[in-house]
Design a protein around this motif. Structure first.
Motif, PDB file in Angstrom:
ATOM      1  N   LEU A 153      17.512   7.182  12.656  1.00 61.02           N
ATOM      2  CA  LEU A 153      18.496   7.023  11.578  1.00 61.02           C
ATOM      3  C   LEU A 153      18.169   5.815  10.713  1.00 61.02           C
ATOM      4  N   VAL A 154      17.794   4.688  11.344  1.00 62.79           N
ATOM      5  CA  VAL A 154      17.448   3.483  10.583  1.00 62.79           C
ATOM      6  C   VAL A 154      16.231   3.739   9.707  1.00 62.79           C
ATOM      7  N   SER A 155      15.214   4.403  10.266  1.00 60.47           N
ATOM      8  CA  SER A 155      14.011   4.700   9.495  1.00 60.47           C
ATOM      9  C   SER A 155      14.326   5.617   8.307  1.00 60.47           C
ATOM     10  N   LEU A 156      15.193   6.612   8.528  1.00 60.45           N
ATOM     11  CA  LEU A 156      15.567   7.534   7.458  1.00 60.45           C
ATOM     12  C   LEU A 156      16.296   6.809   6.335  1.00 60.45           C
ATOM     13  N   PHE A 157      17.241   5.940   6.709  1.00 61.36           N
ATOM     14  CA  PHE A 157      17.997   5.194   5.702  1.00 61.36           C
ATOM     15  C   PHE A 157      17.080   4.258   4.928  1.00 61.36           C
ATOM     16  N   SER A 158      16.180   3.561   5.627  1.00 54.11           N
ATOM     17  CA  SER A 158      15.255   2.642   4.962  1.00 54.11           C
ATOM     18  C   SER A 158      14.323   3.390   4.025  1.00 54.11           C
ATOM     19  N   SER A 159      13.834   4.562   4.448  1.00 55.43           N
ATOM     20  CA  SER A 159      12.947   5.343   3.592  1.00 55.43           C
ATOM     21  C   SER A 159      13.667   5.810   2.332  1.00 55.43           C
ATOM     22  N   LYS A 160      14.918   6.253   2.477  1.00 57.52           N
ATOM     23  CA  LYS A 160      15.687   6.705   1.314  1.00 57.52           C
ATOM     24  C   LYS A 160      15.928   5.560   0.345  1.00 57.52           C
ATOM     25  N   HIS A 161      16.259   4.380   0.886  1.00 54.88           N
ATOM     26  CA  HIS A 161      16.506   3.219   0.030  1.00 54.88           C
ATOM     27  C   HIS A 161      15.237   2.820  -0.723  1.00 54.88           C
ATOM     28  N   ASN A 162      14.099   2.851  -0.042  1.00 53.19           N
ATOM     29  CA  ASN A 162      12.840   2.494  -0.696  1.00 53.19           C
ATOM     30  C   ASN A 162      12.481   3.484  -1.790  1.00 53.19           C
ATOM     31  N   GLU A 216      14.613   5.260  -3.589  1.00 52.87           N
ATOM     32  CA  GLU A 216      15.507   5.011  -4.721  1.00 52.87           C
ATOM     33  C   GLU A 216      15.068   3.772  -5.497  1.00 52.87           C
ATOM     34  N   LEU A 217      14.670   2.731  -4.782  1.00 56.82           N
ATOM     35  CA  LEU A 217      14.229   1.502  -5.445  1.00 56.82           C
ATOM     36  C   LEU A 217      12.951   1.731  -6.236  1.00 56.82           C
ATOM     37  N   THR A 218      12.031   2.479  -5.660  1.00 52.45           N
ATOM     38  CA  THR A 218      10.782   2.782  -6.365  1.00 52.45           C
ATOM     39  C   THR A 218      11.042   3.603  -7.633  1.00 52.45           C
ATOM     40  N   LEU A 219      11.933   4.590  -7.522  1.00 53.28           N
ATOM     41  CA  LEU A 219      12.280   5.399  -8.688  1.00 53.28           C
ATOM     42  C   LEU A 219      12.918   4.559  -9.780  1.00 53.28           C
ATOM     43  N   SER A 220      13.813   3.642  -9.383  1.00 56.15           N
ATOM     44  CA  SER A 220      14.464   2.773 -10.363  1.00 56.15           C
ATOM     45  C   SER A 220      13.450   1.882 -11.066  1.00 56.15           C
ATOM     46  N   ILE A 221      12.485   1.362 -10.318  1.00 53.54           N
ATOM     47  CA  ILE A 221      11.462   0.508 -10.916  1.00 53.54           C
ATOM     48  C   ILE A 221      10.621   1.296 -11.915  1.00 53.54           C
ATOM     49  N   GLU A 222      10.246   2.522 -11.558  1.00 54.67           N
ATOM     50  CA  GLU A 222       9.444   3.348 -12.454  1.00 54.67           C
ATOM     51  C   GLU A 222      10.204   3.685 -13.733  1.00 54.67           C
ATOM     52  N   GLN A 223      11.494   3.976 -13.605  1.00 52.70           N
ATOM     53  CA  GLN A 223      12.296   4.270 -14.791  1.00 52.70           C
ATOM     54  C   GLN A 223      12.387   3.056 -15.709  1.00 52.70           C
ATOM     55  N   GLN A 224      12.623   1.873 -15.101  1.00 53.01           N
ATOM     56  CA  GLN A 224      12.693   0.659 -15.896  1.00 53.01           C
ATOM     57  C   GLN A 224      11.355   0.365 -16.564  1.00 53.01           C
ATOM     58  N   SER A 259      11.835  -7.435 -13.481  1.00 55.54           N
ATOM     59  CA  SER A 259      11.351  -8.492 -12.593  1.00 55.54           C
ATOM     60  C   SER A 259      12.289  -8.691 -11.417  1.00 55.54           C
ATOM     61  N   ILE A 260      13.606  -8.621 -11.673  1.00 52.78           N
ATOM     62  CA  ILE A 260      14.577  -8.806 -10.598  1.00 52.78           C
ATOM     63  C   ILE A 260      14.497  -7.681  -9.587  1.00 52.78           C
ATOM     64  N   ILE A 261      14.422  -6.433 -10.096  1.00 47.74           N
ATOM     65  CA  ILE A 261      14.364  -5.285  -9.183  1.00 47.74           C
ATOM     66  C   ILE A 261      13.061  -5.294  -8.385  1.00 47.74           C
ATOM     67  N   ALA A 262      11.941  -5.603  -9.064  1.00 45.31           N
ATOM     68  CA  ALA A 262      10.652  -5.574  -8.384  1.00 45.31           C
ATOM     69  C   ALA A 262      10.575  -6.619  -7.282  1.00 45.31           C
ATOM     70  N   ASN A 263      11.190  -7.790  -7.511  1.00 44.34           N
ATOM     71  CA  ASN A 263      11.142  -8.853  -6.509  1.00 44.34           C
ATOM     72  C   ASN A 263      12.367  -8.879  -5.610  1.00 44.34           C
ATOM     73  N   LYS A 264      13.329  -7.976  -5.854  1.00 49.72           N
ATOM     74  CA  LYS A 264      14.542  -7.882  -5.052  1.00 49.72           C
ATOM     75  C   LYS A 264      15.296  -9.208  -4.999  1.00 49.72           C
ATOM     76  N   LYS A 265      15.315  -9.936  -6.127  1.00 56.54           N
ATOM     77  CA  LYS A 265      16.033 -11.207  -6.201  1.00 56.54           C
ATOM     78  C   LYS A 265      17.283 -10.986  -7.039  1.00 56.54           C
ATOM     79  N   LEU A 266      18.275 -10.394  -6.441  1.00 57.23           N
ATOM     80  CA  LEU A 266      19.493 -10.043  -7.182  1.00 57.23           C
ATOM     81  C   LEU A 266      20.472 -11.200  -7.293  1.00 57.23           C
ATOM     82  N   GLY A 267      20.320 -12.254  -6.511  1.00 58.12           N
ATOM     83  CA  GLY A 267      21.192 -13.410  -6.613  1.00 58.12           C
ATOM     84  C   GLY A 267      22.438 -13.313  -5.769  1.00 58.12           C
TER      85      GLY A 267
END
Length: 220
Positions: free
Chosen positions: A36-45, A47-55, A100-108
């Motif tokens: 379950l942890v691996s599945l959730f982490s893979s889904k999150h990654n 989504e993050l990759t897709l968001s970076i590509e769109q940006q 830059s924020i999304i790519a480095n995951k520095k959301l503050g």
């Protein structure tokens, strides 16, 4: 009276700490949790990759639009063209920061900025119009720029913001107010940090707007 001989092996209690079946169920439970942890982490990654590509795609498109506008010959309405270029440059810079924020995951922070935006909406004044604002360090530092009908309304707006819990511990930039250039009774105000090392520090949206305005005025 019936007597039971507990010394016989079949009558003695089972004192094994863990039976094989228990160990098997525990092992299967651990495997399930890891899956379950691996599945959730893979889904999150993903989504993050897709968001970076769109940006990234949006950023490249904006850069191309800015380049096309800069290469176009001067039009009759130069003021409107300069305003469009300024808006596109600001939008491109803003998306650069987001990328830059999304790519480095520095959301503050881990709660987002919706509470800050809601507080700014609740405490808004009819006498103030914000042109641009920036929230840095997870919302603990804020800058604004815009127009107002009365110079004393800006400190009032800051005071109202400080009454909000999300801005109670926030720092604000240095306030500068000057009469507007259009002679309509409006004042231009800026609430930004005065830095001696602007070339070395990452510029906020407000600071970039000030530099672009100064560049536009000097060219005119």
């Amino acid at each position: 009276m019936q007597q039971v001989n507990l010394y016989l092996a079949e009558f003695q209690p089972n004192r094994e700490p863990l039976r094989s079946i228990h160990m098997l169920w525990g092992f299967m439970l651990c495997i399930g949790l890891l899956a379950l942890v691996s599945l959730f982490s893979s889904k999150h990654n993903r989504e993050l990759t897709l968001s970076i590509e769109q940006q990234r795609a949006q950023l490249e498109q904006l850069k191309m639009q800015v380049k096309q506008l800069e290469q176009q010959p001067p039009q009759n309405n130069l003021a409107e063209l300069d305003a469009q270029i300024l808006q596109l440059q600001l939008e491109s810079a803003r998306r650069d920061q987001i990328f830059s924020i999304i790519a480095n995951k520095k959301l503050g922070n881990n709660t987002g900025f919706s509470a800050h935006l809601q507080a700014m909406g609740r405490q808004s004044l009819d006498t103030i119009s914000l042109s641009v604002f920036s929230l840095d360090a997870g919302g603990s530092y804020a800058e604004f720029a815009g127009k107002t009908r009365a110079a004393d309304q800006v400190p009032l707006y800051i005071q109202r913001l400080r009454a909000e819990p999300v801005f109670a511990q926030s720092a604000f930039g240095v306030l500068e107010i000057a009469p507007g250039t259009n002679n309509q009774g409006l004042f231009d105000f800026v609430l930004a940090k005065q830095s001696a090392n602007k070339e070395q520090e990452a510029k906020t949206a407000v600071q970039m707007l000030l530099e672009l305005n100064q560049k536009t005025r000097s060219e005119n």
